[in-house]
Write a protein that holds these residues in place. Structure first.
Motif, PDB file in Angstrom:
ATOM      1  N   MET A  93       0.828  -1.182   0.000  1.00  0.00           N
ATOM      2  CA  MET A  93       0.000   0.000   0.000  1.00  0.00           C
ATOM      3  C   MET A  93       0.875   1.248   0.000  1.00  0.00           C
ATOM      4  N   GLN A  94       0.395   2.239  -0.699  1.00  0.00           N
ATOM      5  CA  GLN A  94       1.073   3.526  -0.739  1.00  0.00           C
ATOM      6  C   GLN A  94       0.879   4.233   0.611  1.00  0.00           C
ATOM      7  N   PRO A  95       1.914   4.822   1.185  1.00  0.00           N
ATOM      8  CA  PRO A  95       1.740   5.559   2.447  1.00  0.00           C
ATOM      9  C   PRO A  95       0.684   6.663   2.296  1.00  0.00           C
ATOM     10  N   ILE A  96      -0.095   6.855   3.346  1.00  0.00           N
ATOM     11  CA  ILE A  96      -1.127   7.879   3.340  1.00  0.00           C
ATOM     12  C   ILE A  96      -0.705   8.983   4.300  1.00  0.00           C
ATOM     13  N   GLU A  97      -0.708  10.212   3.817  1.00  0.00           N
ATOM     14  CA  GLU A  97      -0.305  11.340   4.647  1.00  0.00           C
ATOM     15  C   GLU A  97      -1.534  12.036   5.229  1.00  0.00           C
ATOM     16  N   PHE A  98      -1.407  12.413   6.485  1.00  0.00           N
ATOM     17  CA  PHE A  98      -2.456  13.145   7.187  1.00  0.00           C
ATOM     18  C   PHE A  98      -1.842  14.419   7.747  1.00  0.00           C
ATOM     19  N   ALA A  99      -2.504  15.532   7.501  1.00  0.00           N
ATOM     20  CA  ALA A  99      -2.029  16.805   8.043  1.00  0.00           C
ATOM     21  C   ALA A  99      -2.290  16.849   9.548  1.00  0.00           C
ATOM     22  N   ALA A 100      -1.647  17.789  10.211  1.00  0.00           N
ATOM     23  CA  ALA A 100      -1.836  18.006  11.648  1.00  0.00           C
ATOM     24  C   ALA A 100      -2.287  19.455  11.838  1.00  0.00           C
ATOM     25  N   PRO A 101      -3.574  19.723  11.594  1.00  0.00           N
ATOM     26  CA  PRO A 101      -4.043  21.108  11.713  1.00  0.00           C
ATOM     27  C   PRO A 101      -4.023  21.602  13.153  1.00  0.00           C
ATOM     28  N   TRP A 102      -3.758  22.873  13.307  1.00  0.00           N
ATOM     29  CA  TRP A 102      -3.719  23.486  14.638  1.00  0.00           C
ATOM     30  C   TRP A 102      -5.132  23.869  15.065  1.00  0.00           C
ATOM     31  N   SER A 103      -5.472  23.561  16.294  1.00  0.00           N
ATOM     32  CA  SER A 103      -6.748  23.993  16.857  1.00  0.00           C
ATOM     33  C   SER A 103      -6.674  25.485  17.176  1.00  0.00           C
ATOM     34  N   ARG A 104      -7.821  26.065  17.398  1.00  0.00           N
ATOM     35  CA  ARG A 104      -7.868  27.484  17.776  1.00  0.00           C
ATOM     36  C   ARG A 104      -7.096  27.692  19.084  1.00  0.00           C
ATOM     37  N   LYS A 105      -7.266  26.771  20.023  1.00  0.00           N
ATOM     38  CA  LYS A 105      -6.576  26.866  21.315  1.00  0.00           C
ATOM     39  C   LYS A 105      -5.055  26.858  21.126  1.00  0.00           C
ATOM     40  N   LEU A 106      -4.558  25.994  20.242  1.00  0.00           N
ATOM     41  CA  LEU A 106      -3.117  25.926  20.001  1.00  0.00           C
ATOM     42  C   LEU A 106      -2.617  27.198  19.327  1.00  0.00           C
ATOM     43  N   LYS A 107      -3.384  27.725  18.380  1.00  0.00           N
ATOM     44  CA  LYS A 107      -2.989  28.975  17.718  1.00  0.00           C
ATOM     45  C   LYS A 107      -2.882  30.116  18.728  1.00  0.00           C
ATOM     46  N   ILE A 108      -3.876  30.211  19.608  1.00  0.00           N
ATOM     47  CA  ILE A 108      -3.881  31.280  20.609  1.00  0.00           C
ATOM     48  C   ILE A 108      -2.736  31.089  21.606  1.00  0.00           C
ATOM     49  N   ALA A 109      -2.579  29.860  22.101  1.00  0.00           N
ATOM     50  CA  ALA A 109      -1.508  29.590  23.075  1.00  0.00           C
ATOM     51  C   ALA A 109      -0.136  29.863  22.468  1.00  0.00           C
ATOM     52  N   SER A 110       0.066  29.451  21.224  1.00  0.00           N
ATOM     53  CA  SER A 110       1.359  29.676  20.564  1.00  0.00           C
ATOM     54  C   SER A 110       1.603  31.162  20.333  1.00  0.00           C
ATOM     55  N   LEU A 134       2.304  16.037  32.661  1.00  0.00           N
ATOM     56  CA  LEU A 134       3.340  15.534  33.547  1.00  0.00           C
ATOM     57  C   LEU A 134       4.720  16.017  33.109  1.00  0.00           C
ATOM     58  N   PHE A 135       4.930  15.995  31.799  1.00  0.00           N
ATOM     59  CA  PHE A 135       6.200  16.439  31.236  1.00  0.00           C
ATOM     60  C   PHE A 135       5.971  16.725  29.767  1.00  0.00           C
ATOM     61  N   GLY A 136       6.380  17.882  29.313  1.00  0.00           N
ATOM     62  CA  GLY A 136       6.250  18.171  27.896  1.00  0.00           C
ATOM     63  C   GLY A 136       5.745  19.567  27.639  1.00  0.00           C
ATOM     64  N   ASN A 137       5.148  19.732  26.491  1.00  0.00           N
ATOM     65  CA  ASN A 137       4.748  21.016  25.966  1.00  0.00           C
ATOM     66  C   ASN A 137       3.227  21.095  25.925  1.00  0.00           C
ATOM     67  N   GLY A 138       2.666  22.084  26.569  1.00  0.00           N
ATOM     68  CA  GLY A 138       1.221  22.219  26.623  1.00  0.00           C
ATOM     69  C   GLY A 138       0.663  23.323  25.754  1.00  0.00           C
ATOM     70  N   GLY A 139       1.336  23.686  24.669  1.00  0.00           N
ATOM     71  CA  GLY A 139       0.737  24.671  23.786  1.00  0.00           C
ATOM     72  C   GLY A 139       1.660  25.584  23.016  1.00  0.00           C
ATOM     73  N   LEU A 140       2.957  25.395  23.067  1.00  0.00           N
ATOM     74  CA  LEU A 140       3.867  26.185  22.238  1.00  0.00           C
ATOM     75  C   LEU A 140       4.193  25.353  20.998  1.00  0.00           C
ATOM     76  N   PHE A 141       3.455  25.553  19.930  1.00  0.00           N
ATOM     77  CA  PHE A 141       3.563  24.877  18.633  1.00  0.00           C
ATOM     78  C   PHE A 141       2.947  23.478  18.611  1.00  0.00           C
ATOM     79  N   SER A 142       2.620  22.876  19.759  1.00  0.00           N
ATOM     80  CA  SER A 142       1.994  21.544  19.794  1.00  0.00           C
ATOM     81  C   SER A 142       1.664  21.173  21.239  1.00  0.00           C
ATOM     82  N   PHE A 143       0.932  20.068  21.368  1.00  0.00           N
ATOM     83  CA  PHE A 143       0.697  19.459  22.676  1.00  0.00           C
ATOM     84  C   PHE A 143       1.444  18.129  22.635  1.00  0.00           C
ATOM     85  N   THR A 144       2.629  18.103  23.190  1.00  0.00           N
ATOM     86  CA  THR A 144       3.454  16.901  23.115  1.00  0.00           C
ATOM     87  C   THR A 144       4.045  16.579  24.473  1.00  0.00           C
ATOM     88  N   GLY A 145       4.188  15.294  24.722  1.00  0.00           N
ATOM     89  CA  GLY A 145       4.786  14.869  25.971  1.00  0.00           C
ATOM     90  C   GLY A 145       3.902  13.902  26.714  1.00  0.00           C
TER      91      GLY A 145
END
Length: 170
Positions: A1-18, A106-117
């Motif tokens: 199967m050909q790889p399928i790409e999915f975008a990662a759109p920013w939510s309004r909350k992430l845009k505002i927090a960033s 617990l550890f990570g990023n809560g809104g500067l360019f992403s929610f990661t961690g």
């Protein structure tokens, strides 16, 4: 199967927090520039100039740019690198737009360019987020860990991932 790409759109909350975070970092940096002209202690000036740059430079590489679903894994494209999540061993793939609600970071990023961690909430327990829009949450459950991602089309992602999981298990 050909790889399928999915975008990662920013939510309004992430845009505002960033935007707010970048603005605050900019104000701190500008304060450092202004302190160069005053009699401020050199240490304070250095801190005001360096800290905003370090914070932004630390968060930027972890920013989620998108997801790629292949025959054997989910690839999370970041700004600085990629994260690989194997389909082998995956127990379930479900959509849950409330998955990240009432979470404690617990550890990570809560809104500067992403929610990661690492995060925790009553619904999922401890989980890892690689997200940009919590309303599009897809929960990947492994035997010993839970991961939340947020592709632009959660339903399409779930259907394709479940189909691929069947092929990986057989």
């Amino acid at each position: 199967m050909q790889p399928i790409e999915f975008a990662a759109p920013w939510s309004r909350k992430l845009k505002i927090a960033s935007a707010l975070s970048v603005a605050i970092l900019g104000v701190v940096f500008c304060s450092g520039l202004l302190s160069l002209r005053s009699n401020a202690p050199w240490f304070a000036t250095v801190v005001l100039l360096i800290v905003p740059v370090i914070v932004a430079a630390t968060a930027l590489p972890f920013m989620v740019r998108g997801y790629v679903l292949t025959d054997v894994e989910v690839i999370v494209r970041r700004f600085g690198f990629t994260t690989h999540l194997p389909l082998a061993g995956l127990k379930s793939v479900t959509g849950d737009n409330d998955a990240m609600r009432s979470s404690l970071r617990l550890f990570g990023n809560g809104g500067l360019f992403s929610f990661t961690g690492e995060f925790w909430n009553r619904r999922l327990g401890r989980y890892r987020a690689l997200a940009t829009d919590p309303d599009r949450a897809v929960v990947l459950k492994y035997p010993k860990r839970t991961i939340v991602i947020t592709p632009h089309d959660p339903q399409h992602f779930i259907v394709r991932a479940r189909t691929l999981m069947k092929h990986v298990m057989s």
